[in-house]
Design a protein around this motif. Sequence first.
Motif, PDB file in Angstrom:
ATOM      1  N   VAL A 286      -3.052  -4.358  -4.204  1.00 35.51           N
ATOM      2  CA  VAL A 286      -3.655  -5.694  -4.043  1.00 35.51           C
ATOM      3  C   VAL A 286      -4.653  -5.599  -2.899  1.00 35.51           C
ATOM      4  O   VAL A 286      -4.291  -5.197  -1.797  1.00 35.51           O
ATOM      5  CB  VAL A 286      -2.580  -6.761  -3.705  1.00 35.51           C
ATOM      6  N   SER A 287      -5.888  -5.946  -3.167  1.00 36.42           N
ATOM      7  CA  SER A 287      -6.899  -5.875  -2.111  1.00 36.42           C
ATOM      8  C   SER A 287      -7.583  -7.211  -1.910  1.00 36.42           C
ATOM      9  O   SER A 287      -7.810  -7.951  -2.861  1.00 36.42           O
ATOM     10  CB  SER A 287      -7.953  -4.820  -2.447  1.00 36.42           C
ATOM     11  N   GLY A 288      -7.936  -7.457  -0.680  1.00 34.74           N
ATOM     12  CA  GLY A 288      -8.699  -8.666  -0.366  1.00 34.74           C
ATOM     13  C   GLY A 288      -8.231  -9.314   0.914  1.00 34.74           C
ATOM     14  O   GLY A 288      -8.746 -10.352   1.323  1.00 34.74           O
ATOM     15  N   GLY A 289      -7.229  -8.682   1.544  1.00 31.55           N
ATOM     16  CA  GLY A 289      -6.734  -9.230   2.806  1.00 31.55           C
ATOM     17  C   GLY A 289      -6.143 -10.613   2.602  1.00 31.55           C
ATOM     18  O   GLY A 289      -5.847 -11.034   1.479  1.00 31.55           O
TER      19      GLY A 289
ATOM     20  N   ARG B 101     -11.938   7.878  12.982  1.00 30.68           N
ATOM     21  CA  ARG B 101     -10.914   6.954  13.527  1.00 30.68           C
ATOM     22  C   ARG B 101     -10.013   7.749  14.477  1.00 30.68           C
ATOM     23  O   ARG B 101      -9.642   7.267  15.536  1.00 30.68           O
ATOM     24  CB  ARG B 101     -10.094   6.325  12.404  1.00 30.68           C
TER      25      ARG B 101
ATOM     26  N   LYS C  10      -7.789   1.802  14.582  1.00 28.77           N
ATOM     27  CA  LYS C  10      -6.428   2.130  14.133  1.00 28.77           C
ATOM     28  C   LYS C  10      -6.411   2.343  12.610  1.00 28.77           C
ATOM     29  O   LYS C  10      -7.392   2.046  11.921  1.00 28.77           O
ATOM     30  CB  LYS C  10      -5.472   0.997  14.507  1.00 28.77           C
ATOM     31  N   GLN C  11      -5.289   2.792  12.093  1.00 26.32           N
ATOM     32  CA  GLN C  11      -5.186   3.014  10.643  1.00 26.32           C
ATOM     33  C   GLN C  11      -3.738   2.988  10.189  1.00 26.32           C
ATOM     34  O   GLN C  11      -2.837   3.270  10.976  1.00 26.32           O
ATOM     35  CB  GLN C  11      -5.824   4.347  10.259  1.00 26.32           C
ATOM     36  N   ASN C  12      -3.571   2.674   8.896  1.00 25.57           N
ATOM     37  CA  ASN C  12      -2.225   2.666   8.322  1.00 25.57           C
ATOM     38  C   ASN C  12      -1.949   3.850   7.401  1.00 25.57           C
ATOM     39  O   ASN C  12      -0.871   3.949   6.840  1.00 25.57           O
ATOM     40  CB  ASN C  12      -1.984   1.363   7.552  1.00 25.57           C
ATOM     41  N   GLY C  13      -2.948   4.701   7.189  1.00 26.09           N
ATOM     42  CA  GLY C  13      -2.674   5.937   6.446  1.00 26.09           C
ATOM     43  C   GLY C  13      -3.324   6.084   5.077  1.00 26.09           C
ATOM     44  O   GLY C  13      -3.367   7.191   4.541  1.00 26.09           O
ATOM     45  N   THR C  14      -3.834   5.009   4.513  1.00 29.37           N
ATOM     46  CA  THR C  14      -4.348   5.135   3.140  1.00 29.37           C
ATOM     47  C   THR C  14      -5.618   5.995   3.061  1.00 29.37           C
ATOM     48  O   THR C  14      -5.824   6.699   2.072  1.00 29.37           O
ATOM     49  CB  THR C  14      -4.619   3.743   2.547  1.00 29.37           C
TER      50      THR C  14
ATOM     51  N   LYS D 107      -5.574   2.135  -5.631  1.00 29.74           N
ATOM     52  CA  LYS D 107      -5.688   1.344  -4.395  1.00 29.74           C
ATOM     53  C   LYS D 107      -5.905   2.248  -3.180  1.00 29.74           C
ATOM     54  O   LYS D 107      -6.675   1.930  -2.264  1.00 29.74           O
ATOM     55  CB  LYS D 107      -4.435   0.477  -4.197  1.00 29.74           C
TER      56      LYS D 107
ATOM     57  N   ASN E 284       0.845  -1.207   0.000  1.00 31.83           N
ATOM     58  CA  ASN E 284       0.000   0.000   0.000  1.00 31.83           C
ATOM     59  C   ASN E 284       0.877   1.252   0.000  1.00 31.83           C
ATOM     60  O   ASN E 284       0.842   2.045   0.938  1.00 31.83           O
ATOM     61  CB  ASN E 284      -0.884   0.006   1.256  1.00 31.83           C
TER      62      ASN E 284
ATOM     63  N   ASN F  90      -9.135   2.280  -0.630  1.00 31.83           N
ATOM     64  CA  ASN F  90      -9.109   2.252   0.830  1.00 31.83           C
ATOM     65  C   ASN F  90      -9.870   3.424   1.445  1.00 31.83           C
ATOM     66  O   ASN F  90     -10.491   3.280   2.494  1.00 31.83           O
ATOM     67  CB  ASN F  90      -7.661   2.236   1.333  1.00 31.83           C
TER      68      ASN F  90
ATOM     69  N   ILE G  98     -11.941  -5.517  -0.783  1.00 31.13           N
ATOM     70  CA  ILE G  98     -12.712  -5.271   0.447  1.00 31.13           C
ATOM     71  C   ILE G  98     -13.999  -4.489   0.153  1.00 31.13           C
ATOM     72  O   ILE G  98     -14.998  -4.670   0.840  1.00 31.13           O
ATOM     73  CB  ILE G  98     -11.844  -4.495   1.476  1.00 31.13           C
TER      74      ILE G  98
ATOM     75  N   GLU H  61     -13.240   2.372   1.385  1.00 34.98           N
ATOM     76  CA  GLU H  61     -13.330   1.329   2.428  1.00 34.98           C
ATOM     77  C   GLU H  61     -13.548   1.969   3.818  1.00 34.98           C
ATOM     78  O   GLU H  61     -14.417   1.549   4.588  1.00 34.98           O
ATOM     79  CB  GLU H  61     -12.028   0.520   2.390  1.00 34.98           C
TER      80      GLU H  61
HETATM   81  C1  6PG Z   1      -7.341  -4.348   1.371  1.00 40.83           C
HETATM   82  C2  6PG Z   1      -7.160  -3.580   2.651  1.00 40.83           C
HETATM   83  C3  6PG Z   1      -5.741  -3.694   3.104  1.00 40.83           C
HETATM   84  C4  6PG Z   1      -5.531  -3.330   4.541  1.00 40.83           C
HETATM   85  C5  6PG Z   1      -5.721  -1.877   4.798  1.00 40.83           C
HETATM   86  C6  6PG Z   1      -6.278  -1.548   6.131  1.00 40.83           C
HETATM   87  O1  6PG Z   1      -7.749  -3.716   0.412  1.00 40.83           O
HETATM   88  O2  6PG Z   1      -7.068  -5.544   1.365  1.00 40.83           O
HETATM   89  O3  6PG Z   1      -7.496  -2.249   2.456  1.00 40.83           O
HETATM   90  O4  6PG Z   1      -4.957  -2.974   2.208  1.00 40.83           O
HETATM   91  O5  6PG Z   1      -6.296  -4.100   5.367  1.00 40.83           O
HETATM   92  O6  6PG Z   1      -4.429  -1.339   4.713  1.00 40.83           O
HETATM   93  O7  6PG Z   1      -6.088  -0.208   6.273  1.00 40.83           O
HETATM   94  P1  6PG Z   1      -6.030   0.482   7.660  1.00 40.83           P
HETATM   95  O8  6PG Z   1      -5.022  -0.274   8.508  1.00 40.83           O
HETATM   96  O9  6PG Z   1      -5.583   1.860   7.399  1.00 40.83           O
HETATM   97  O10 6PG Z   1      -7.405   0.376   8.218  1.00 40.83           O
END
Ligand code: 6PG
Length: 471
Positions: free
Chosen positions: A129-132, A289, A260-264, A184, A104, A188, A367, A191
């Motif tokens: 790539v999305s879908g966990g 968040r 929580k979050q990763n920034g996207t 992507k 990401n 998010n 997602i 999402e």
């Molecule tokens: C996806 C998700 C994946 C991840 C996110 C979560 O498409 O598969 O989006 O990329 O789970 O990074 O994002 P946060 O940690 O910011 O909620």
Amino acid sequence: METQRHEIGMIGLGVMGRNLLLNMADHGFPVAGYDNDPSKVEALQKESAGSKIHGVANITDFIRLLRSPRAVMMLVPAGPPVDSVIGDLMPLLEKGDLIIDAGNSYFKDTNARARNLAAKGIQFLGVGVSGGEEGARHGPSIMPGGPEEAYERVRPLLEAVAAKVDGDPCVAYLGPGSAGHFVKTVHNGIEYALMQLLAETYDLMKRGLGLSDDQLRDVYDTWNQGELNGYLVEITTRIFSQVDEKTGRRLIDEILDVGKQNGTGMWTSQSAMELQVPAPTIDLAVAMRDMSVLEKQRETAGEIFKQPIPPIACDRRIFIDQLGHALYAAMIMAYTQGMAVLAAASDKYEYHLDLERVARIWRGGCIIRAALLEDIRMAYRNQPGLPNLLLAPELSKKVMANQRDLRRVVCVAIELGLPAPCFMTALGYFDGYRSAWLPANLIQAQRDYFGAHSYERIDVKGTFHTDWTKS
Ligand code: 6PG
């Protein structure tokens, strides 16, 4: 050691990298995996016994395994780890080799990396790539960007591992440079908005209607059978059934209310602001968040502003129906805002995005996959240059059919004092967008009054200034 036999190599054997590699091997591709953590290599070896996967913990050995010109994919956390992997690879790669960043990554970083690598004769693809975990293993949605000829090299592999909708793979070339990572990121952002909207429905039904976890599960399950069908609604249904192994109670009630979050999501909002595209529902999803993290302050403020939440004064079944309709309208606003960001980014950054294609590859694996994406795809198919999804006839009919309930839900949240900012901004966006006249003339006048910034007139072209204090 078997050398030069493997079609692609994966760097980063965390859950996503390992699962994607296993997915590639399932489709008959000889692949190699590398991680500098030997326990991760071991985990891969264990899971891949009998398949065409070779795992190593030494990067030089790993590169030797790959067929030339080499293709190396990395799935490592965004930011410095990506640059560190590229740094490790550089002495080992040759002109014509390809690096694929499938994490990401922030799109501006992707642009810089692509430029640097191109100067050294290395091709670079930025791929969302999305879908966990599950998606990576059994079929994600894949959003590639970069040089088209580089994509063509890995197209058969990506098409094989991607999710399929009616046989159609959820991967397609999106555009040059950072197009894939930008798409992507916006995925998010949408999402975040959908998740916050679902959280707000939960709050309205839990605190507003007093529904139990079983009742909540049933509502989401019913919603998932109809027009609201989608992955996030589906997993929400399952979440309400999950029992906590430790306490025997429902797990959802044992989880801290801190998102929580990763920034996207934040990057989507930042980009929307930079592009001057309104995306308030995504903005508020990020803000909520951030708000959730202020748990101590919220506790104190909760004491100061203590106010009992009265029960919703209407038939429970009727309100749940209205809430479902409101959610549907608000979801349309979330996708609409995200797509509008993509349209503006496509122009500004010259991605030449085909938004029908984006909607098509989001229909499965990712997602935000939802029944609604087929309507969105059709809207762009019928009108490729559509400036905003709310102008698509079929979607606008759906919004009109549900907007009264969106309004009603927002009113109820306001009356009860329950926070529903994503519903509110979805409605605000709709009301703003459909307003042929907005009170921005007053803003023009104020700017001119205090700062002589000038204004435009309705009757004559040009810019004008008035000395507002005279007379
Ligand atoms: C996806 C998700 C994946 C991840 C996110 C979560 O498409 O598969 O989006 O990329 O789970 O990074 O994002 P946060 O940690 O910011 O909620």
